[in-house]
Enzyme design. Structure first.
Site, PDB file in Angstrom:
ATOM      1  N   ASP A   1       0.839  -1.200   0.000  1.00 34.69           N
ATOM      2  CA  ASP A   1       0.000   0.000   0.000  1.00 34.69           C
ATOM      3  C   ASP A   1       0.872   1.248   0.000  1.00 34.69           C
ATOM      4  OD1 ASP A   1      -1.949  -1.801   0.259  1.00 34.69           O
ATOM      5  OD2 ASP A   1      -2.820  -0.980   2.097  1.00 34.69           O
TER       6      ASP A   1
ATOM      7  N   GLU B   1       3.888   1.649  -1.250  1.00 33.39           N
ATOM      8  CA  GLU B   1       4.444   1.929  -2.580  1.00 33.39           C
ATOM      9  C   GLU B   1       3.361   2.479  -3.507  1.00 33.39           C
ATOM     10  OE1 GLU B   1       7.922  -1.375  -3.050  1.00 33.39           O
ATOM     11  OE2 GLU B   1       5.930  -2.052  -2.489  1.00 33.39           O
ATOM     12  N   PHE B   2       2.158   1.921  -3.345  1.00 34.86           N
ATOM     13  CA  PHE B   2       1.041   2.396  -4.161  1.00 34.86           C
ATOM     14  C   PHE B   2       0.767   3.881  -3.874  1.00 34.86           C
ATOM     15  CE2 PHE B   2      -3.392   3.272  -4.999  1.00 34.86           C
ATOM     16  CZ  PHE B   2      -3.547   2.737  -6.271  1.00 34.86           C
ATOM     17  N   ASP B   3       0.708   4.209  -2.585  1.00 33.97           N
ATOM     18  CA  ASP B   3       0.448   5.606  -2.218  1.00 33.97           C
ATOM     19  C   ASP B   3       1.520   6.534  -2.775  1.00 33.97           C
ATOM     20  OD1 ASP B   3      -1.751   4.786  -0.904  1.00 33.97           O
ATOM     21  OD2 ASP B   3      -0.899   4.892   1.112  1.00 33.97           O
TER      22      ASP B   3
ATOM     23  N   GLU C   1     -26.432 -16.071 -11.185  1.00 37.36           N
ATOM     24  CA  GLU C   1     -25.462 -15.174 -10.544  1.00 37.36           C
ATOM     25  C   GLU C   1     -25.857 -14.987  -9.088  1.00 37.36           C
ATOM     26  OE1 GLU C   1     -25.619 -11.379 -12.567  1.00 37.36           O
ATOM     27  OE2 GLU C   1     -25.727 -12.414 -14.495  1.00 37.36           O
TER      28      GLU C   1
ATOM     29  N   LYS D   1     -26.890 -12.702  -5.972  1.00 34.46           N
ATOM     30  CA  LYS D   1     -27.581 -11.421  -5.836  1.00 34.46           C
ATOM     31  C   LYS D   1     -26.867 -10.623  -4.754  1.00 34.46           C
ATOM     32  CE  LYS D   1     -32.266  -9.572  -5.554  1.00 34.46           C
ATOM     33  NZ  LYS D   1     -31.999  -8.477  -4.655  1.00 34.46           N
TER      34      LYS D   1
ATOM     35  N   ASP E   1     -26.040  -7.709  -2.215  1.00 32.00           N
ATOM     36  CA  ASP E   1     -26.924  -6.871  -1.421  1.00 32.00           C
ATOM     37  C   ASP E   1     -26.321  -5.487  -1.264  1.00 32.00           C
ATOM     38  OD1 ASP E   1     -29.159  -6.279  -0.075  1.00 32.00           O
ATOM     39  OD2 ASP E   1     -28.653  -7.353   1.768  1.00 32.00           O
TER      40      ASP E   1
ATOM     41  N   GLU F   1     -23.810  -3.333  -9.008  1.00 33.90           N
ATOM     42  CA  GLU F   1     -24.124  -3.041  -7.621  1.00 33.90           C
ATOM     43  C   GLU F   1     -22.918  -2.466  -6.895  1.00 33.90           C
ATOM     44  OE1 GLU F   1     -27.259  -4.000  -7.256  1.00 33.90           O
ATOM     45  OE2 GLU F   1     -27.669  -4.328  -5.128  1.00 33.90           O
TER      46      GLU F   1
ATOM     47  N   TYR G   1     -22.987  -6.433 -13.517  1.00 29.78           N
ATOM     48  CA  TYR G   1     -23.778  -7.597 -13.927  1.00 29.78           C
ATOM     49  C   TYR G   1     -24.571  -7.363 -15.212  1.00 29.78           C
ATOM     50  CZ  TYR G   1     -27.199  -5.149 -10.899  1.00 29.78           C
ATOM     51  OH  TYR G   1     -27.995  -4.221 -10.302  1.00 29.78           O
TER      52      TYR G   1
ATOM     53  N   LYS H   1     -30.834 -15.384 -15.137  1.00 31.12           N
ATOM     54  CA  LYS H   1     -31.113 -14.613 -16.351  1.00 31.12           C
ATOM     55  C   LYS H   1     -31.035 -15.530 -17.557  1.00 31.12           C
ATOM     56  CE  LYS H   1     -28.908 -10.630 -14.321  1.00 31.12           C
ATOM     57  NZ  LYS H   1     -27.642  -9.912 -14.185  1.00 31.12           N
TER      58      LYS H   1
ATOM     59  N   LYS I   1     -34.599 -15.567  -3.502  1.00 31.91           N
ATOM     60  CA  LYS I   1     -34.008 -15.048  -2.265  1.00 31.91           C
ATOM     61  C   LYS I   1     -33.905 -16.159  -1.231  1.00 31.91           C
ATOM     62  CE  LYS I   1     -35.342 -10.519  -1.556  1.00 31.91           C
ATOM     63  NZ  LYS I   1     -34.745  -9.372  -0.879  1.00 31.91           N
TER      64      LYS I   1
ATOM     65  N   CYS J   1     -35.952   4.272  36.333  1.00 36.58           N
ATOM     66  CA  CYS J   1     -34.720   3.662  35.833  1.00 36.58           C
ATOM     67  C   CYS J   1     -34.437   2.390  36.626  1.00 36.58           C
ATOM     68  CB  CYS J   1     -33.560   4.647  35.972  1.00 36.58           C
ATOM     69  SG  CYS J   1     -31.963   3.903  35.620  1.00 36.58           S
TER      70      CYS J   1
ATOM     71  N   CYS K   1     -31.157   3.229  38.876  1.00 41.16           N
ATOM     72  CA  CYS K   1     -31.048   4.243  39.931  1.00 41.16           C
ATOM     73  C   CYS K   1     -32.414   4.750  40.386  1.00 41.16           C
ATOM     74  CB  CYS K   1     -30.175   5.402  39.448  1.00 41.16           C
ATOM     75  SG  CYS K   1     -30.960   6.371  38.144  1.00 41.16           S
TER      76      CYS K   1
ATOM     77  N   CYS L   1     -33.147   7.964  31.169  1.00 47.94           N
ATOM     78  CA  CYS L   1     -32.949   8.182  32.593  1.00 47.94           C
ATOM     79  C   CYS L   1     -32.236   9.533  32.708  1.00 47.94           C
ATOM     80  CB  CYS L   1     -32.079   7.073  33.179  1.00 47.94           C
ATOM     81  SG  CYS L   1     -31.411   7.532  34.790  1.00 47.94           S
TER      82      CYS L   1
HETATM   83  S1  IVH Z   1     -29.956  -7.845 -12.723  1.00 47.09           S
HETATM   84  C1  IVH Z   1     -33.590  -5.870 -14.882  1.00 47.09           C
HETATM   85  N1  IVH Z   1     -28.159  -9.099 -11.279  1.00 47.09           N
HETATM   86  O1  IVH Z   1     -31.287  -6.729  -7.321  1.00 47.09           O
HETATM   87  C2  IVH Z   1     -32.909  -6.390 -13.694  1.00 47.09           C
HETATM   88  N2  IVH Z   1     -29.523  -7.488 -10.200  1.00 47.09           N
HETATM   89  O2  IVH Z   1     -34.524  -6.404  -7.664  1.00 47.09           O
HETATM   90  C3  IVH Z   1     -31.524  -5.933 -13.588  1.00 47.09           C
HETATM   91  N3  IVH Z   1     -29.010  -7.167  -7.839  1.00 47.09           N
HETATM   92  O3  IVH Z   1     -32.049  -3.571  -8.604  1.00 47.09           O
HETATM   93  C4  IVH Z   1     -30.879  -6.408 -12.372  1.00 47.09           C
HETATM   94  N4  IVH Z   1     -27.350  -8.601  -7.733  1.00 47.09           N
HETATM   95  O4  IVH Z   1     -29.880  -3.869  -7.329  1.00 47.09           O
HETATM   96  C5  IVH Z   1     -29.146  -8.188 -11.280  1.00 47.09           C
HETATM   97  N5  IVH Z   1     -26.477 -10.260 -10.157  1.00 47.09           N
HETATM   98  C6  IVH Z   1     -27.469  -9.349 -10.151  1.00 47.09           C
HETATM   99  C7  IVH Z   1     -27.826  -8.629  -9.003  1.00 47.09           C
HETATM  100  C8  IVH Z   1     -28.878  -7.703  -9.059  1.00 47.09           C
HETATM  101  C9  IVH Z   1     -28.072  -7.714  -7.065  1.00 47.09           C
HETATM  102  C10 IVH Z   1     -30.006  -6.165  -7.365  1.00 47.09           C
HETATM  103  C11 IVH Z   1     -30.123  -4.939  -8.204  1.00 47.09           C
HETATM  104  C12 IVH Z   1     -31.530  -4.855  -8.652  1.00 47.09           C
HETATM  105  C13 IVH Z   1     -32.230  -5.759  -7.679  1.00 47.09           C
HETATM  106  C14 IVH Z   1     -33.372  -6.452  -8.368  1.00 47.09           C
END
Ligand code: IVH
Length: 674
Positions: free
Chosen positions: A34, A36-38, A117, A119, A121, A184, A234, A297, A321, A415, A418, A433
């Site tokens: 890090d 060296e990078f900086d 893929e 998902k 968060d 994301e 994605y 997809k 989910k 409380c 006390c 309190c």
């Molecule tokens: S595709 C038309 N791929 O999930 C849909 N979404 O409710 C395009 N998300 O708004 C989204 N991982 O924020 C896609 N591998 C993934 C994802 C992903 C997370 C989120 C994204 C989206 C929400 C869908």
């Protein structure tokens, strides 16, 4: 240096920096430290300052942030950013596949393939590249229009400012014209924990997603840069060959310099989809970031348009989910905790139950509004839930099984510690309190905060010791700690002479911490570690700070009227004044630069681990040097580790550190830090 030379050097530095960025963040195979990078980055910034006309929007110097945006302009998405329809059931995933198959068949196609893929968060964003250059980044907003947050997004190292192309030339057909990348933005769990630790309790984020959303909306891009966010792509649109299947688009994104998470899979049947979902059900918890499901997809992108979308979501994709892990248990009682600021927090006392690998017997109910919202009574069966690694919470009541004798939960009048009558300030959800000076719980809380890691980091001063000190009248505030004697400490329960000595040593060491840490340790409401640093910068002594008016305070960066008022309130309290006097007398740093230098404090607050072979140090001595300089040595890498010194042939610990996003340095850099 003349301009032509500078231009050449700037070009070289930029390529080099982006290469290392990618090695570090995308490939997790750093080649330099890090430090060296900086140095490379500093050199680039210095040259660009000398020749400002050579600054370009894709220069890595633009990632450090610094610009302030007052208001984010609105962006209308060229194509709406839809969301996905969600399901928690594998049967519905199968139904989805069957539906797609029928539609595809009707279109005259063969058996469809899917890309599964993870998902992520986080927060969805869209990036627009023109001739390979990032020109705009925006939030999803309501799907139709979002905010333009380019300056903030540029600080994210995994968002390329300029796209690579496989051939090497920047303007070949692959990246010319306009392309849109969606994905994301997220925060790693370890970075999230670190961010929260620095914040005042009442301002902590509930989860990494909230922290990401909050950070993306900050007006100060330098603060965004400090919070270390990541991006995973994605979706790719706008490339010349419109029939390129989705999986190849993901690979194309990787060759352009994006991270895709890599954990995607081409599935040729519903069975393979189900196997992918199964495979990641537990494995996802080992990733350094949070995921909450699997996105499926259709691989054939030419079918996307033909299948179309409903008002909200496309027909060619679905999100599965993972169910949050739940358990049913009995609410046996509710106790009330008193925080260091007097806040009363109701705590659910549960019949112990196993959930996601651990036994749960308590869980916070947050406040009385939450109790009302749940409609919960003592004796009720309740469902508790744990998602990811978050602390369990009570999510619902099993009303059908309510026993006849279930008692409503009343707000206590006084409380529990006390017995002072509780108060609820107007407009607040919490009860307090008001006996802030003498309530033992508040005294304990303040002392524990004072000693905590980001504050003065006083080791060995744990909960049970502090409870005894307060109970026996040996300490009513942090200032009293410095008057404790060896005999007093050794006379306490579970205290051997050696531990008593350690406590005194730790107290002595705490006097060498910087002034900013002391400001944080005081526990002023709304003043977290970052605010304390700003304060220390703007007001270099406590005496000065004490004299400042609210308006003057509110002019300090990061400090608004609420914090300013809270600081004024604090200094007006007689007990706070008494404590400050004791602290000053004990020799704590009441002004900037006042800490007594031991050797130096360059490892202060760091939890350090050595791994691999060192060339110029014996391991034990190196560890001692870290301790002498305020650091702590730990034996295994966890999210709490802040620094890894990696020598030759470092193995699994180094890998784990990289995975958790812990800072890694070389022996050379370690020496420089000393
Ligand atoms: S595709 C038309 N791929 O999930 C849909 N979404 O409710 C395009 N998300 O708004 C989204 N991982 O924020 C896609 N591998 C993934 C994802 C992903 C997370 C989120 C994204 C989206 C929400 C869908």
């Amino acid at each position: 240096m003349d301009k032509a030379k500078a231009q050449q050097e700037i070009g070289r530095l930029r390529t080099e920096i982006e290469r290392h960025n990618r090695l570090y963040y995308v490939e997790a195979k750093p080649e330099i430290s890090d430090f060296e990078f900086d140095k490379l980055l500093e050199r680039l910034i210095a040259l660009e300052q000398e020749f400002p006309e050579l600054v370009t929007p894709d220069s890595p110097s633009q990632r450090v942030g610094g610009g302030i945006t007052k208001e984010f302009p609105t962006v209308i998405h060229r194509e709406p950013m839809l969301s996905l329809s969600n399901t928690y059931s594998i049967t519905e995933v199968t139904d989805f596949c069957n539906r797609v198959e029928k539609l595809v068949e009707a279109e005259g196609g063969g058996t469809p393939e899917y890309v599964a893929e993870l998902k992520f968060d986080g927060v969805a964003i869209s990036l627009l590249y023109r001739d390979g250059l990032l020109v705009r980044g925006s939030t999803r907003g309501d799907g139709r229009q979002g905010d333009e947050i380019t300056a903030n997004l540029k600080t994210i190292s995994t968002i390329p400012l300029r796209l690579d192309s496989p051939g090497g030339s920047l303007f070949d057909s692959v990246v010319s014209g306009e392309i849109e990348v969606r994905g994301e933005v997220y925060m790693r769990k370890a970075d999230f924990d670190r961010l929260n630790e620095e914040r005042p309790e009442e301002e902590r984020f509930a989860n990494p997603r909230n922290a990401t959303a909050g950070t993306l909306k900050l007006q100060d891009s330098a603060e965004v840069a400090r919070r270390r966010m990541h991006f995973v792509a994605y979706f790719l649109k706008g490339i010349a060959d419109e029939s390129t299947p989705h999986i190849q688009r993901l690979q194309r994104l990787e060759s352009m310099g994006f991270a895709t998470g890599k954990h995607y899979k081409l599935c040729k049947s519903v069975a393979q989809v189900a196997a992918f979902i199964d495979e990641w059900a537990d494995k996802r918890h080992t990733l350094p970031y949070e995921t909450d499901g699997v996105v499926l997809k259709l691989n054939d992108v030419t079918l996307w348009d033909r299948l179309g979308a409903t008002a909200k979501s496309p027909r060619w994709a679905i999100a599965y989910k993972y169910p949050a892990q739940q358990a049913k248990t009995v609410l046996q009682g509710v106790t009330f905790q008193v925080g260091r600021l007097g806040t009363i927090t109701p705590v659910a006392e549960l019949k112990p139950v196993k959930l996601a690998g651990s036994t749960v017997s308590r869980s916070t109910l947050h406040n009385f509004d939450e109790i009302e919202r749940l409609g919960v009574r003592v004796g009720d069966y309740v469902m508790i839930e744990k998602s990811g690694e978050v602390i369990p919470k009570v999510v619902s009541v099993v009303l059908d099984e309510r026993p006849e004798a279930a008692d409503a939960i009343e707000v206590p009048e006084e409380c529990p510690e006390c017995h002072t009558k509780l108060e609820r300030p107007e407009g607040e959800v919490s009860w307090y309190c008001p006996n802030e000076e003498a309530c033992p719980a508040q005294r304990r809380g303040r002392i524990l905060h004072f000693a905590s890691r980001n504050a003065l980091d006083i080791q060995n001063l744990g909960e049970s010791l502090v409870a005894q000190l307060v109970e026996r009248g040996l300490a009513s505030d942090a200032g009293d700690l410095y008057k404790l004697t060896l005999e007093q400490l050794a006379g306490l329960d579970r205290m051997a002479a050696k531990s008593a000595r350690n406590v005194l040593d730790a107290l002595e060491k705490s006097k060498t911490r910087p002034y900013a840490r002391l400001l944080f340790a005081l526990g002023i409401r709304h003043v977290g570690a970052a605010t304390a640093r700003e304060l220390a910068h703007a007001c270099p002594s406590i005496d000065h700070l004490r004299e400042m008016g609210e308006e003057e305070l509110a002019a300090v960066p990061d400090i608004g009227p609420v914090i300013a008022a809270s600081i004024r309130d604090f200094f007006a309290k007689p007990w706070a004044q008494a404590m400050l006097e004791k602290l000053a007398k004990a020799g704590l740093p009441m002004q900037a630069g006042a800490a007594k230098a031991l050797i130096n404090n360059n490892f202060e607050g760091q939890s350090v681990i050595f791994t691999g072979g060192l060339e110029r140090h014996v391991r034990q001595q190196a560890e001692e040097m870290v301790r002498e300089r305020g650091g702590r040595i730990v034996s295994s890498v966890s999210k709490k580790t802040t620094l890894v010194v990696a020598g030759s042939e470092a193995g699994s610990k180094l890998e784990k550190a990289i995975k958790l996003g812990v800072k890694v340095i070389s022996e050379d850099e370690f020496e420089r830090m000393l």
